[in-house]
Design a protein around this motif. Structure first.
Motif, PDB file in Angstrom:
ATOM      1  N   PRO A 165       0.824  -1.215   0.000  1.00  0.00           N
ATOM      2  CA  PRO A 165       0.000   0.000   0.000  1.00  0.00           C
ATOM      3  C   PRO A 165       0.855   1.262   0.000  1.00  0.00           C
ATOM      4  O   PRO A 165       1.855   1.349   0.711  1.00  0.00           O
ATOM      5  CB  PRO A 165      -0.807  -0.126   1.303  1.00  0.00           C
ATOM      6  CG  PRO A 165      -0.826  -1.600   1.599  1.00  0.00           C
ATOM      7  CD  PRO A 165       0.496  -2.113   1.111  1.00  0.00           C
ATOM      8  N   GLU A 166       0.447   2.225  -0.807  1.00  0.00           N
ATOM      9  CA  GLU A 166       1.180   3.492  -0.883  1.00  0.00           C
ATOM     10  C   GLU A 166       1.218   4.193   0.470  1.00  0.00           C
ATOM     11  O   GLU A 166       2.188   4.877   0.807  1.00  0.00           O
ATOM     12  CB  GLU A 166       0.521   4.396  -1.929  1.00  0.00           C
ATOM     13  CG  GLU A 166       1.119   5.792  -2.025  1.00  0.00           C
ATOM     14  CD  GLU A 166       2.595   5.783  -2.390  1.00  0.00           C
ATOM     15  OE1 GLU A 166       3.313   6.700  -1.935  1.00  0.00           O
ATOM     16  OE2 GLU A 166       3.031   4.874  -3.117  1.00  0.00           O
ATOM     17  N   SER A 167       0.168   3.996   1.266  1.00  0.00           N
ATOM     18  CA  SER A 167       0.128   4.639   2.588  1.00  0.00           C
ATOM     19  C   SER A 167       1.226   4.123   3.506  1.00  0.00           C
ATOM     20  O   SER A 167       1.679   4.831   4.412  1.00  0.00           O
ATOM     21  CB  SER A 167      -1.238   4.396   3.246  1.00  0.00           C
ATOM     22  OG  SER A 167      -1.471   2.992   3.416  1.00  0.00           O
ATOM     23  N   GLY A 207       5.994   7.442   0.261  1.00  0.00           N
ATOM     24  CA  GLY A 207       6.845   8.276  -0.575  1.00  0.00           C
ATOM     25  C   GLY A 207       8.324   8.168  -0.312  1.00  0.00           C
ATOM     26  O   GLY A 207       9.102   9.060  -0.677  1.00  0.00           O
ATOM     27  N   GLN A 208       8.757   7.085   0.327  1.00  0.00           N
ATOM     28  CA  GLN A 208      10.188   6.929   0.584  1.00  0.00           C
ATOM     29  C   GLN A 208      10.962   6.896  -0.731  1.00  0.00           C
ATOM     30  O   GLN A 208      10.535   6.287  -1.706  1.00  0.00           O
ATOM     31  CB  GLN A 208      10.456   5.632   1.353  1.00  0.00           C
ATOM     32  CG  GLN A 208      11.946   5.411   1.619  1.00  0.00           C
ATOM     33  CD  GLN A 208      12.237   4.016   2.149  1.00  0.00           C
ATOM     34  OE1 GLN A 208      11.446   3.476   2.881  1.00  0.00           O
ATOM     35  NE2 GLN A 208      13.370   3.449   1.765  1.00  0.00           N
ATOM     36  N   THR A 233      15.037   0.000  -8.156  1.00  0.00           N
ATOM     37  CA  THR A 233      13.585  -0.212  -8.095  1.00  0.00           C
ATOM     38  C   THR A 233      12.787   1.056  -8.403  1.00  0.00           C
ATOM     39  O   THR A 233      11.564   1.032  -8.362  1.00  0.00           O
ATOM     40  CB  THR A 233      13.166  -0.734  -6.702  1.00  0.00           C
ATOM     41  OG1 THR A 233      13.684   0.142  -5.691  1.00  0.00           O
ATOM     42  CG2 THR A 233      13.675  -2.127  -6.456  1.00  0.00           C
ATOM     43  N   ALA A 234      13.469   2.159  -8.696  1.00  0.00           N
ATOM     44  CA  ALA A 234      12.768   3.421  -8.952  1.00  0.00           C
ATOM     45  C   ALA A 234      11.829   3.323 -10.148  1.00  0.00           C
ATOM     46  O   ALA A 234      10.825   4.039 -10.224  1.00  0.00           O
ATOM     47  CB  ALA A 234      13.783   4.542  -9.170  1.00  0.00           C
ATOM     48  N   SER A 235      12.133   2.441 -11.100  1.00  0.00           N
ATOM     49  CA  SER A 235      11.302   2.313 -12.299  1.00  0.00           C
ATOM     50  C   SER A 235      10.132   1.350 -12.105  1.00  0.00           C
ATOM     51  O   SER A 235       9.283   1.220 -12.994  1.00  0.00           O
ATOM     52  CB  SER A 235      12.161   1.850 -13.484  1.00  0.00           C
ATOM     53  OG  SER A 235      12.745   0.583 -13.212  1.00  0.00           O
ATOM     54  N   GLU A 260       3.035  -3.933  10.948  1.00  0.00           N
ATOM     55  CA  GLU A 260       2.715  -5.302  10.543  1.00  0.00           C
ATOM     56  C   GLU A 260       3.294  -5.668   9.184  1.00  0.00           C
ATOM     57  O   GLU A 260       3.430  -6.850   8.858  1.00  0.00           O
ATOM     58  CB  GLU A 260       1.201  -5.509  10.549  1.00  0.00           C
ATOM     59  CG  GLU A 260       0.437  -4.554   9.629  1.00  0.00           C
ATOM     60  CD  GLU A 260      -1.069  -4.751   9.710  1.00  0.00           C
ATOM     61  OE1 GLU A 260      -1.488  -5.766  10.306  1.00  0.00           O
ATOM     62  OE2 GLU A 260      -1.811  -3.914   9.168  1.00  0.00           O
ATOM     63  N   PHE A 261       3.681  -4.667   8.406  1.00  0.00           N
ATOM     64  CA  PHE A 261       4.357  -4.901   7.136  1.00  0.00           C
ATOM     65  C   PHE A 261       5.880  -4.953   7.311  1.00  0.00           C
ATOM     66  O   PHE A 261       6.598  -5.271   6.357  1.00  0.00           O
ATOM     67  CB  PHE A 261       4.013  -3.803   6.126  1.00  0.00           C
ATOM     68  CG  PHE A 261       2.591  -3.855   5.620  1.00  0.00           C
ATOM     69  CD1 PHE A 261       2.254  -4.604   4.517  1.00  0.00           C
ATOM     70  CD2 PHE A 261       1.592  -3.146   6.277  1.00  0.00           C
ATOM     71  CE1 PHE A 261       0.944  -4.645   4.052  1.00  0.00           C
ATOM     72  CE2 PHE A 261       0.280  -3.178   5.821  1.00  0.00           C
ATOM     73  CZ  PHE A 261      -0.047  -3.933   4.704  1.00  0.00           C
ATOM     74  N   GLY A 262       6.356  -4.592   8.484  1.00  0.00           N
ATOM     75  CA  GLY A 262       7.795  -4.557   8.730  1.00  0.00           C
ATOM     76  C   GLY A 262       8.499  -3.419   8.015  1.00  0.00           C
ATOM     77  O   GLY A 262       9.724  -3.422   7.896  1.00  0.00           O
ATOM     78  N   TYR A 263       7.721  -2.425   7.573  1.00  0.00           N
ATOM     79  CA  TYR A 263       8.289  -1.370   6.729  1.00  0.00           C
ATOM     80  C   TYR A 263       8.733  -0.155   7.540  1.00  0.00           C
ATOM     81  O   TYR A 263       9.784   0.432   7.273  1.00  0.00           O
ATOM     82  CB  TYR A 263       7.255  -0.942   5.687  1.00  0.00           C
ATOM     83  CG  TYR A 263       7.843  -0.187   4.518  1.00  0.00           C
ATOM     84  CD1 TYR A 263       8.297  -0.866   3.388  1.00  0.00           C
ATOM     85  CD2 TYR A 263       7.937   1.199   4.530  1.00  0.00           C
ATOM     86  CE1 TYR A 263       8.847  -0.189   2.309  1.00  0.00           C
ATOM     87  CE2 TYR A 263       8.483   1.899   3.457  1.00  0.00           C
ATOM     88  CZ  TYR A 263       8.934   1.194   2.350  1.00  0.00           C
ATOM     89  OH  TYR A 263       9.473   1.879   1.276  1.00  0.00           O
TER      90      TYR A 263
END
Length: 484
Positions: free
Chosen positions: A93-95, A99-100, A106-108, A430-433
């Protein structure tokens, strides 16, 4: 009349004199309790640091840093996230991504498919810490380690991130951690360097290591890390050339010191004196190092503990065992770099090979230190420069995938040296992000390590180009939750 003269001149009586003398003797006794080796004349060097001793009683006396160069994935080691397996292949999810900024690799990408761990996790120890099946031996010592799941860094690429981790800045020419320790605390053994560096190469995709990671920066060059070779001769040119004996070498160094003194008297360059000290250290190492680096004399149960690779020069296992011997002999800071963790593709296979290299020996080192009664005074650190993304880099394939760089949250562990054993510190979402609770940035990490060594990180400074520099730059806080 003479006694009366001295009594009036110095304004003391015999009673005052005896009282002052008793206080002085008490001070000497206190010094011997705080620094047991200070009066022994056994090779301990307590004067090599320009700052003197630690500012308060340290928990740790020495550090062994097991740097996993290339950044091992936290999702395959210490941060169990079942949601990633449940949502396998779905887009992050973008949320959550928020915006990191991304790397060029992986930018593309327009999709960021979530990827669960290839390896199973189980709970271990009284703490119930989740540790991957990839690290079965480290799992067995879960009650001896402190897992930190919320490390975060400012850098997203290897060179600046590794430089930041080791020096507190993303640019070069800053003293490394080991150099700061040498500068602040000096050496425990005048026959060995205060800061030693050991290098090994794994079977995964490697990232390079370079001398700025163990540099003295703007400190005197005596504080630079001494790199041990991966060959059968860990220190090159340690033996004298044929036809040169110890007396010849001693005379040569004495004459060289005289010439250097003339140069110093003329220029006042402190690096000339540092060079003389390095020559003398090399001379003393000729006696101390050969026996120290001979691992073949270790007992069979130690060889079995570390594994047969510990007898193969240049392997991670051999360096882990050598690190124990160096630390046991009083080396203040031993830095291991093990390359091969840069898993942008074929992660299950590459991490599996890397784990085979490091799991057994890492656990053996901590167990070995503990059974020798050295773990309480030796801080062991295991981890990389950043973490890995929770999404797949490139094409989505559950059995053959890769992960990109992730600076926001990753895992390391620490053991001994006053850290809190059998604990897990910090929580990710919960996503570990992202960090959900108790973040630990690089400056906090450095401040805590210095604290464990008895140093106030705000007071360990060096004036250079008109500014007072420190390892933690202008920030950093000691993390109480990591302390025993």
């Amino acid at each position: 009349m003479e006694n009366e003269f001295f009594k009036n001149r110095l304004n003391i009586t015999r009673r005052h004199f005896l009282g002052k003398a008793a206080a002085g003797i008490g001070g000497l006794a206190l010094g011997s309790l705080l620094i047991p080796k200070i009066w022994k004349g056994d090779g301990t060097d307590v004067s090599s640091s320009p700052l003197g001793l630690a500012q308060y009683a340290p928990k740790a006396k020495r550090i062994i840093y097991l740097c996993q160069n290339g950044a091992p994935s936290q999702y395959e080691t210490f941060d169990y996230k079942p949601l990633l397996t449940k949502m396998m292949g779905q887009d992050l999810p973008e949320s959550i991504r928020g915006g990191q900024r991304l790397t060029g690799m992986t930018a593309s990408q327009t999709k960021f498919p979530l990827m669960g761990s290839y390896y199973n996790f189980r709970q271990h120890g009284q703490s119930g810490a989740y540790i991957s099946d990839l690290l079965p031996n480290i799992a067995k010592i879960a009650d001896d380690i402190c897992i930190v799941r919320t490390m975060n860094t400012d850098a997203i690429n290897h060179d600046p991130a590794l430089t930041f981790l080791q020096t507190g800045a993303q640019v070069g020419n800053r003293p490394s951690m080991g150099a700061w320790m040498s500068y602040g605390l000096g050496s425990e053994n005048k026959n060995l360097p205060a800061f030693c560096v050991l290098l090994s190469r794994g079977r995964g995709n490697g990232q390079g290591v370079y001398s700025k990671l163990w540099t003295n920066g703007f400190l005197d060059s005596t504080h630079q890390g001494v790199v041990f070779s991966s060959s059968e001769d860990p220190i090159l040119y340690l033996n004298d050339a044929e036809g040169i004996d110890k007396q010849d070498r001693r005379r040569m160094l004495d004459h060289l010191a005289e010439l250097n003194q003339l140069g110093f008297d003329e220029s006042g360059d402190p690096e000339i004196q540092a060079k003389v000290q390095q020559y003398e250290m090399a001379y003393r190492m000729q006696t101390a190092v050969p026996e120290l680096t001979d691992l073949s004399k270790e007992p069979d149960h130690i060889i079995k503990m570390y594994g047969p690779d510990c007898l193969v020069p240049g392997t991670y296992a051999a360096n882990a065992l050598l690190a124990r011997k160096l630390s046991e002999s009083g080396v203040r800071f031993v830095q291991l770099y093990h390359q091969g963790w840069d898993s942008h593709g074929n992660l299950p296979n590459e991490m599996g090979m890397q784990a085979q290299d490091v799991d057994r020996a890492s656990a053996a080192l901590i167990t070995d230190l503990k059974q020798r009664g050295l773990l309480d005074e030796t801080l062991v650190i295991w981890g990389g420069e950043f973490g890995r993304t929770n999404y797949c880099q490139g094409n989505f394939t559950p059995d053959n995938y890769g992960r990109d760089h992730h600076p926001r949250a990753y895992s390391i562990f620490m053991a001994g040296g006053g850290t809190k054993p059998g604990t897990v510190y910090g929580e990710t979402d919960e996503f570990g992000y992202n960090v959900a609770k108790d973040p630990v940035n690089i400056h906090d990490f450095h401040a805590t390590v210095l604290h464990l060594m008895g140093i106030n990180h705000e007071q360990l400074t060096y004036k250079h180009l008109g500014r007072r520099y420190r390892l933690t730059d202008v920030s950093g806080n000691v993390i109480p939750g990591l302390l025993a």
